[in-house]
Structures are given as structure tokens and as C-alpha cells.
Design a protein around this motif. Structure first.
Motif, PDB file in Angstrom:
ATOM      1  N   PRO A  91     -19.796   5.434   7.305  1.00  0.00           N
ATOM      2  CA  PRO A  91     -18.848   5.909   8.210  1.00  0.00           C
ATOM      3  C   PRO A  91     -17.960   7.107   8.176  1.00  0.00           C
ATOM      4  CG  PRO A  91     -18.187   4.558   6.150  1.00  0.00           C
ATOM      5  CD  PRO A  91     -19.340   4.818   6.080  1.00  0.00           C
ATOM      6  N   PRO A  92     -17.176   7.320   9.122  1.00  0.00           N
ATOM      7  CA  PRO A  92     -16.351   8.562   9.256  1.00  0.00           C
ATOM      8  C   PRO A  92     -15.101   8.246   8.941  1.00  0.00           C
ATOM      9  CG  PRO A  92     -16.364   7.557  11.330  1.00  0.00           C
ATOM     10  CD  PRO A  92     -17.027   6.594  10.527  1.00  0.00           C
ATOM     11  N   ILE A 132     -13.889   1.174  11.043  1.00  0.00           N
ATOM     12  CA  ILE A 132     -15.192   1.409  11.300  1.00  0.00           C
ATOM     13  C   ILE A 132     -15.952   1.200  10.052  1.00  0.00           C
ATOM     14  CG2 ILE A 132     -17.001   3.135  11.709  1.00  0.00           C
ATOM     15  CD1 ILE A 132     -14.862   4.210  13.828  1.00  0.00           C
ATOM     16  N   LYS A 147     -21.884   4.462   1.835  1.00  0.00           N
ATOM     17  CA  LYS A 147     -21.435   5.931   1.620  1.00  0.00           C
ATOM     18  C   LYS A 147     -20.225   6.007   2.286  1.00  0.00           C
ATOM     19  CE  LYS A 147     -21.887   9.696   3.110  1.00  0.00           C
ATOM     20  NZ  LYS A 147     -20.556  10.196   2.459  1.00  0.00           N
ATOM     21  N   SER A 196     -16.874   8.203   3.818  1.00  0.00           N
ATOM     22  CA  SER A 196     -16.667   9.663   4.071  1.00  0.00           C
ATOM     23  C   SER A 196     -15.949  10.229   2.630  1.00  0.00           C
ATOM     24  CB  SER A 196     -15.740   9.885   5.314  1.00  0.00           C
ATOM     25  OG  SER A 196     -15.087  11.155   5.118  1.00  0.00           O
ATOM     26  N   ARG A 249     -21.459  13.325  -1.582  1.00  0.00           N
ATOM     27  CA  ARG A 249     -21.031  14.454  -0.613  1.00  0.00           C
ATOM     28  C   ARG A 249     -22.387  14.234   0.365  1.00  0.00           C
ATOM     29  NH1 ARG A 249     -16.773  16.716  -0.277  1.00  0.00           N
ATOM     30  NH2 ARG A 249     -15.511  16.828  -2.381  1.00  0.00           N
ATOM     31  N   GLY A 250     -21.962  14.169   1.972  1.00  0.00           N
ATOM     32  CA  GLY A 250     -22.849  14.156   2.621  1.00  0.00           C
ATOM     33  C   GLY A 250     -23.847  15.328   2.882  1.00  0.00           C
ATOM     34  N   SER A 251     -23.219  16.603   2.575  1.00  0.00           N
ATOM     35  CA  SER A 251     -23.827  17.667   2.692  1.00  0.00           C
ATOM     36  C   SER A 251     -24.897  18.067   1.525  1.00  0.00           C
ATOM     37  CB  SER A 251     -23.149  19.103   2.779  1.00  0.00           C
ATOM     38  OG  SER A 251     -22.069  18.807   1.547  1.00  0.00           O
ATOM     39  N   GLY A 263     -26.743  13.475   1.296  1.00  0.00           N
ATOM     40  CA  GLY A 263     -26.611  12.556   2.333  1.00  0.00           C
ATOM     41  C   GLY A 263     -28.149  11.918   2.922  1.00  0.00           C
ATOM     42  N   GLY A 268     -20.313   9.025  13.273  1.00  0.00           N
ATOM     43  CA  GLY A 268     -19.578  10.184  12.987  1.00  0.00           C
ATOM     44  C   GLY A 268     -20.117  11.346  14.109  1.00  0.00           C
ATOM     45  N   VAL A 302     -24.557  15.413  12.694  1.00  0.00           N
ATOM     46  CA  VAL A 302     -25.155  14.504  11.671  1.00  0.00           C
ATOM     47  C   VAL A 302     -25.841  13.279  12.141  1.00  0.00           C
ATOM     48  CG1 VAL A 302     -24.394  13.184   9.624  1.00  0.00           C
ATOM     49  CG2 VAL A 302     -23.444  15.285  10.125  1.00  0.00           C
TER      50      VAL A 302
HETATM   51  P1  NAP Z   1     -19.390  13.482  10.122  1.00  0.00           P
HETATM   52  O1  NAP Z   1     -18.987  15.098   9.431  1.00  0.00           O
HETATM   53  O2  NAP Z   1     -20.595  13.695  10.884  1.00  0.00           O
HETATM   54  O3  NAP Z   1     -19.487  12.729   8.812  1.00  0.00           O
HETATM   55  C1  NAP Z   1     -19.624  11.124   8.996  1.00  0.00           C
HETATM   56  C2  NAP Z   1     -20.254  10.480   7.703  1.00  0.00           C
HETATM   57  O4  NAP Z   1     -21.608  11.171   7.524  1.00  0.00           O
HETATM   58  C3  NAP Z   1     -19.474  10.974   6.365  1.00  0.00           C
HETATM   59  O5  NAP Z   1     -19.618   9.982   5.629  1.00  0.00           O
HETATM   60  C4  NAP Z   1     -20.287  12.078   5.945  1.00  0.00           C
HETATM   61  O6  NAP Z   1     -20.100  12.217   4.479  1.00  0.00           O
HETATM   62  C5  NAP Z   1     -21.777  11.567   6.264  1.00  0.00           C
HETATM   63  N1  NAP Z   1     -22.627  12.708   6.170  1.00  0.00           N
HETATM   64  C6  NAP Z   1     -22.471  14.151   6.595  1.00  0.00           C
HETATM   65  N2  NAP Z   1     -23.686  14.757   6.355  1.00  0.00           N
HETATM   66  C7  NAP Z   1     -24.655  13.760   6.245  1.00  0.00           C
HETATM   67  C8  NAP Z   1     -26.157  13.744   5.903  1.00  0.00           C
HETATM   68  N3  NAP Z   1     -26.871  15.005   5.915  1.00  0.00           N
HETATM   69  N4  NAP Z   1     -26.883  12.662   5.753  1.00  0.00           N
HETATM   70  C9  NAP Z   1     -26.052  11.332   5.871  1.00  0.00           C
HETATM   71  N5  NAP Z   1     -24.954  11.384   5.810  1.00  0.00           N
HETATM   72  C10 NAP Z   1     -24.209  12.351   5.944  1.00  0.00           C
HETATM   73  O7  NAP Z   1     -18.266  13.031  10.955  1.00  0.00           O
HETATM   74  P2  NAP Z   1     -16.573  12.718  10.615  1.00  0.00           P
HETATM   75  O8  NAP Z   1     -16.120  14.066  10.664  1.00  0.00           O
HETATM   76  O9  NAP Z   1     -16.407  11.898   9.381  1.00  0.00           O
HETATM   77  O10 NAP Z   1     -16.007  12.014  11.658  1.00  0.00           O
HETATM   78  C11 NAP Z   1     -15.831  12.660  13.285  1.00  0.00           C
HETATM   79  C12 NAP Z   1     -16.979  12.475  14.019  1.00  0.00           C
HETATM   80  O11 NAP Z   1     -17.210  11.008  14.110  1.00  0.00           O
HETATM   81  C13 NAP Z   1     -16.608  12.836  15.499  1.00  0.00           C
HETATM   82  O12 NAP Z   1     -17.788  13.579  16.037  1.00  0.00           O
HETATM   83  C14 NAP Z   1     -16.274  11.595  16.241  1.00  0.00           C
HETATM   84  O13 NAP Z   1     -16.275  11.490  17.670  1.00  0.00           O
HETATM   85  C15 NAP Z   1     -17.194  10.549  15.672  1.00  0.00           C
HETATM   86  N6  NAP Z   1     -16.776   9.035  15.712  1.00  0.00           N
HETATM   87  C16 NAP Z   1     -17.276   8.602  16.725  1.00  0.00           C
HETATM   88  C17 NAP Z   1     -17.214   7.142  16.973  1.00  0.00           C
HETATM   89  C18 NAP Z   1     -17.998   6.096  17.998  1.00  0.00           C
HETATM   90  O14 NAP Z   1     -17.890   5.095  17.845  1.00  0.00           O
HETATM   91  N7  NAP Z   1     -18.794   6.793  18.736  1.00  0.00           N
HETATM   92  C19 NAP Z   1     -16.244   6.368  16.361  1.00  0.00           C
HETATM   93  C20 NAP Z   1     -15.370   7.318  15.342  1.00  0.00           C
HETATM   94  C21 NAP Z   1     -15.748   8.623  15.188  1.00  0.00           C
HETATM   95  P3  NAP Z   1     -19.319  13.340   3.992  1.00  0.00           P
HETATM   96  O15 NAP Z   1     -17.779  12.907   4.291  1.00  0.00           O
HETATM   97  O16 NAP Z   1     -19.488  13.334   2.464  1.00  0.00           O
HETATM   98  O17 NAP Z   1     -19.649  14.812   4.626  1.00  0.00           O
END
Ligand code: NAP
Length: 524
Positions: free
Chosen positions: A187-188, A195, A213, A215, A245-247, A250, A266, A270
Motif C-alpha cells: 500500500p501507499p 487502503i 509491506k 509504505s 524499503r521499496g527502492s 521492493g 501507489g 512503481v
Molecule cells: P509509491 O512511491 O509508488 O509507493 C507505493 C508503495 O510501493 C510503497 O509501499 C513503496 O514502498 C512501494 N514500492 C516502492 N518501490 C517499489 C518496488 N520497486 N517494488 C515494490 N514496491 C515498491 O507511491 P506513494 O508515494 O506511496 O503513494 C502515492 C501514489 O499512490 C500517487 O501516485 C497516488 O495517486 C497513488 N494512489 C492511488 C490510489 C488509487 O486508488 N488509484 C489510491 C491512493 C494512492 P516505500 O515506501 O518503501 O518506497
């Protein structure tokens, strides 16, 4: 026949009411919860794999964005071998969990909802500190988490028994939904209770086991939820708490051959990476991995010349600046028909100037901080780009104070193809775009790679009908804000680069975590 129909005694689903903080009693309870949680900040949290507590050398610090020197919690972060161990553990737990009857699985959700309801103020307080939500934003997040538990529990009761099939002469046939296996739930931070809990409960109520996992910006609220799952007696190994850490690690959650599915919410970047990695063939992979990807948005509100302009201004302001514009559903483009454009801008500027920015624990502030330092920097870069691409109407910089505070920023006269009209900024920045008429406004609204939410303000039914047919978003609203989807009432999820068209909080959602087995027996 397995999984006979149960006699359902569960009341019909209704949304959890929001807390009225104008009531002195509720204010006092929230103050007390903030005080209690303040005394618990800075603690250390282990990974939980199969019920076992695990420490590592990798530390993830969760910070309060209103006061970044304040540590909310220190989390042991997974290494790649530990992610592997968690997936193997979840795989073993799957063998027994998948045999637990569906109504028993649903019952864990109802009991978790009950505990969350009782601890609402405390859970709210964790989010005020961890991700800078104002009181009411945090309260709505917890209410939605409760709703997901209640809704998905009921959905499992509906989908658990054998499903009706067209009778075939001389045969006894049934269709049974069965689980998939181990799921990575990613989740984010922006709805760190709702979520996170929604994706996790959907995954395990359907009989799967989970490696969760959270955020790295919001592991504390996820830890509190996992505590609740332990308290209601969920067997060890069904939900494993594995921050990392995702980076750095992940990919390990995604590419393990025993990861059967990934539920992700997210960013587009990603999400697309997960989609690519999940689908790569591997020698030991025995299935086509399933992915549920809910991604970004560039959501628009169209303001027609036949709109109630005051209502439109209010809807745009609330949608653009609620939770600092950090909702996937946030309005980041207001597309306004020229005839009413000057008046709209005058009214919007006055409304936005009333927003007060400051620490989220102070209820006098209607906007808190953005989530972290890199967000702050990236949003500021977009504001600089916006200054060149349009005309700064209000805001435009830091709002002062030690936290990650930004002024609510409105940039007018933006072209539909400008970067700030196309790219997701994910902060309190609104682009206002003039359109020559209503048709052009709808065309501009559709002109991005995303398709998550949208809204139209107009009193003309024919124009609304046209939008219903032509405005291509997963969640379209008329004469109201474009945020605030309710579980059950507004199943949520978008088109195009906004994701895989899943609808969280809807009646199709659990099917994404299930597969259908059909058994046909010849009877003479
Ligand atoms: P994000 O940077 O993409 O991170 C989301 C999740 O993915 C976090 O748990 C992150 O972990 C993890 N992650 C990062 N790199 C990864 C990898 N290579 N492999 C697997 N997991 C990885 O997004 P965010 O900043 O948390 O959230 C904001 C985004 O979410 C926005 O774009 C928003 O529009 C979107 N969102 C969409 C919805 C929907 O329903 N469509 C709802 C809410 C949010 P880390 O924190 O450790 O990096």
C-alpha cells in the motif's frame, strides 16, 4: 458439496459515521488520544513472520512531517532473505488457512472492525503524527478502514457458498470460488489505514495469506492494524508484517516464485515496474501472476457556465487542498468555461486564502504538512515550473514553520498540455485551465494518460448526460467534490494509467483475489 450456504445473520452494510469534532466530548477524546499516543512515539517495532518477532540491522524511521525531528517509530526493515522467509512462511500457512470456512474468515474482519471502532481516536492520532492528517482526514481514513472490513466480510459471505449455474440435464454441477495463494500487499502512505487494511483484508478473507509491506512513510499505523489482527486471534502466518524499503528490496516481494499475486496501490512508475516484473517468466513459476494495480491520477473538475459557481468553488477548493492535495482523487485541474472564468478565479482566490496551514495535531489548521522532504522538494519544483507555465494566483511557496508546510497554490491560465496540467504533482497545487466552451472542457479533461476521478458542475441535465457518456474516468461525480468515495456507494478505481480497473470497495473486488473452480458430476 463443499462450503454449504450459511444462514447470514449479519445486518446490511452501512458506512461508518464520521466523528463530529464540533462536539466537546469528541474534541476531548481526540485530545486525550493525541496525548496518549505522543507518549508512545519513538518505539521500536520488529518484523512479524509467522507470529515470530524478527529484528534486522536495517532501520526505517517514521517521522512526523509536522515536526520532522520527532520520531514516530523505528522499524526493523526486511532484507531480501527475510522477504523470502516471509513468503515461504505465508506459503506454509496457506495450506491450513485456505481450509478455514469462509464465514469464520469473515468473522475475523467483523471483530477487527469492532476493535478499530473502539480505538478510533487512538488510530486517528497515529495518523495525525505519522502522515500529517488533520483530525477529520484521519477520522475519515479510519472510518473507511472499518468499512472495508465490514463490507468485504459481507462480500465473502455472499461469494463463499457454491454459486448458481445453469442446470445441465444428467449432471450435478457447482462453481466454487477458491483462493489463489500468497499475496504481496503493497500500500501507499496516503490512506495508510484504509487502503492498507482494505487490500490486506480482501486478500486474506478470501483464503489467501499475505506478506504486508507497508509504505516506509507509514509503517506505524500498519503495525497498529496488525496488532488488532493478532488480538482478534488471526492465526500466525496469515498476515506477515514485513516493512522494507521499496527502492532496496521492493522487487523481492514481487518476483519470488511463490508470490501468486500482488495487490499494489501507489504511483504509476512503481505500478508499471511491478506489472513488468510480475509478468516475467521464471523457471519455477507455476502460474501467471495476478496483479491488482491502483495507480495515480490527474483529476479534473469541469466548471460549466451554467454551474452554481459558489458550489463549484467550494468543491474545487476542498478537492484540491483536502489532505494537502495528496489524494489520488484530488482535483489538480479546474477546467472552467471562459464565460465564468474571471468570476470563478476571484471567488476561488478568496476561498483558498481562508485555508490555514500548520501542524496537523492543531485542529485550527485545515491543511497540514506534505508527507516528507522529497515530496516537499518535488512539489516546489512543480510550483516553479507552474510559475513559468501560467500565472500564480495565490500561494507559491513554503508556509513557514519547522514542518513540511506549503501554501495552497493556484496557478491560472494554464495550457491543457502544460506539464503541471499533465503530470501528477501529488501536493497542494491546482492548475486552472480556461476552455472556450463545455465541449472543449470535456475534451481537455480527457486529455491526460490517467482516468481516475472527475467532476462536473452544471445545472444543465443534457450536459451532465454528455459527461456521463464522454468523460472517461472510473469515478465521475456531478455537482459535488471529486474526493471522498464511500465504500459500497462509490466503488473506487480508475482507467488507463490509473490502474487495472479494479474497484476497491465494490462488489467485484474480492473476485480479484479468487479463482473459480467448476465441478461437474454425471448423475444417471
Ligand atoms: P509509491 O512511491 O509508488 O509507493 C507505493 C508503495 O510501493 C510503497 O509501499 C513503496 O514502498 C512501494 N514500492 C516502492 N518501490 C517499489 C518496488 N520497486 N517494488 C515494490 N514496491 C515498491 O507511491 P506513494 O508515494 O506511496 O503513494 C502515492 C501514489 O499512490 C500517487 O501516485 C497516488 O495517486 C497513488 N494512489 C492511488 C490510489 C488509487 O486508488 N488509484 C489510491 C491512493 C494512492 P516505500 O515506501 O518503501 O518506497
Amino acid at each position: 458439496m463443499p462450503g454449504q450456504a450459511v444462514e447470514t445473520k449479519v445486518a446490511e452494510f452501512v458506512n461508518e459515521p464520521l466523528t463530529d469534532f464540533s462536539q466537546p466530548e469528541n474534541r476531548q477524546r481526540m485530545e486525550a488520544a493525541l496525548k496518549k499516543v505522543a507518549g508512545e512515539l519513538g518505539r521500536e517495532y520488529d518484523l512479524i513472520i509467522g507470529g515470530e518477532r524478527v529484528k534486522t540491522g536495517e532501520k526505517i524511521k517514521s517521522l512526523n512531517p509536522s515536526r520532522p525531528e520527532q520520531v514516530v517509530g523505528v522499524f526493523h526493515g526486511a532484507t531480501a532473505p527475510l522477504v523470502e522467509k516471509a513468503i515461504e512462511t505465508a506459503d506454509r500457512a496457506f495450506e491450513s488457512w485456505k481450509q478455514v470456512k469462509f464465514d469464520e474468515r469473515a468473522d475475523y474482519l467483523f471483530r477487527a472492525a469492532d476493535l478499530m471502532r473502539r480505538r478510533k481516536f487512538e488510530l486517528n492520532a497515529w495518523m495525525v503524527y505519522e502522515v500529517g492528517k488533520t483530525w477529520s482526514e484521519a477520522d475519515a481514513d479510519v472510518a473507511e478502514a472499518v468499512d472495508f472490513c465490514e463490507f468485504y466480510g459481507r462480500e465473502m459471505l455472499r461469494l463463499g457458498p457454491p454459486q448458481p449455474l445453469t442446470p445441465v440435464k444428467g449432471e450435478k454441477n457447482y462453481l466454487q470460488y477458491i483462493p489463489l495463494g500468497v499475496g504481496a500487499v503493497i500500500p501507499p502512505w496516503n490512506f495508510p489505514a484504509a487502503i492498507m487494511a482494505g487490500m490486506t483484508t480482501a486478500a486474506f478473507v478470501t483464503g489467501n495469506t499475505v506478506v504486508l509491506k507497508p509504505s516506509s512513510d507509514s509503517p506505524a499505523i500498519a503495525a497498529k492494524f496488525v496488532d488488532i489482527l493478532e488480538e482478534v486471534g488471526l492465526p500466525p502466518g496469515v498476515v506477515n508484517f514485513v516493512p522494507g524499503r521499496g527502492s532496496a528490496v521492493g522487487d523481492s516481494y514481487v518476483v519470488h516464485p511463490k508470490t501468486r499475486f500482488v495487490a499494489f496501490t501507489g504511483s504509476k512508475e512503481v505500478g508499471l515496474r511491478i506489472s513488468e516484473f510480475a509478468s516475467k517468466p521464471q523457471p519455477e513459476l507455476r502460474w501467471v501472476r495476478r496483479t491488482v494495480l491502483e495507480m495515480g491520477g490527474k483529476d479534473a473538475i469541469v466548471v460549466d457556465n451554467e454551474a452554481d459557481l459558489d458550489a463549484a468553488v467550494e468543491g474545487v477548493a476542498v478537492s484540491a487542498f483536502g489532505y494537502q492535495g495528496q489524494k489520488c482523487s484530488a482535483c489538480s485541474r479546474a477546467i472552467v468555461v471562459r464565460e465564468v472564468y474571471p468570476e470563478f478565479l476571484t471567488k476561488l482566490e478568496a476561498r483558498v486564502k481562508k485555508i490555514t496551514v500548520g501542524p496537523a495535531d492543531n485542529p485550527a489548521n485545515t491543511m497540514g504538512p506534505v508527507v516528507n522532504k522529497s515530496s516537499l522538494q518535488s512539489i516546489q519544483e512543480y510550483i516553479e515550473i507552474g510559475r513559468k507555465e501560467g500565472r500564480l494566483l495565490t500561494g507559491g511557496g513554503p508556509a513557514g514553520g519547522e514542518g513540511y508546510f506549503l501554501q495552497p497554490t493556484v496557478i491560472a491560465d494554464v495550457a491543457p498540455t502544460a506539464r503541471i496540467a499533465q503530470e501528477e504533482i501529488f501536493g497542494p497545487v491546482l492548475a486552472v485551465i480556461p476552455a472556450k466552451d463545455y465541449d472543449e472542457a470535456i475534451a481537455i479533461a480527457n486529455n491526460t494518460e490517467f482516468g481516475l476521478t472527475g467532476s462536473v458542475y452544471s445545472k444543465n441535465p443534457a450536459k451532465l448526460k454528455k459527461a456521463a457518456e464522454q468523460f472517461h474516468v472510473g469515478n465521475l461525480y456531478f455537482n459535488r467534490k471529486c474526493t471522498g468515495a464511500l465504500v459500497g456507494g462509490h466503488p473506487f478505481g480508475g482507467f488507463n494509467m490509473s490502474g487495472t480497473d479494479s474497484k476497491a470497495g465494490g462488489r467485484d473486488y474480492l473476485l480479484l483475489f479468487l479463482q473459480a473452480k467448476v465441478v461437474s458430476e454425471k448423475v444417471v
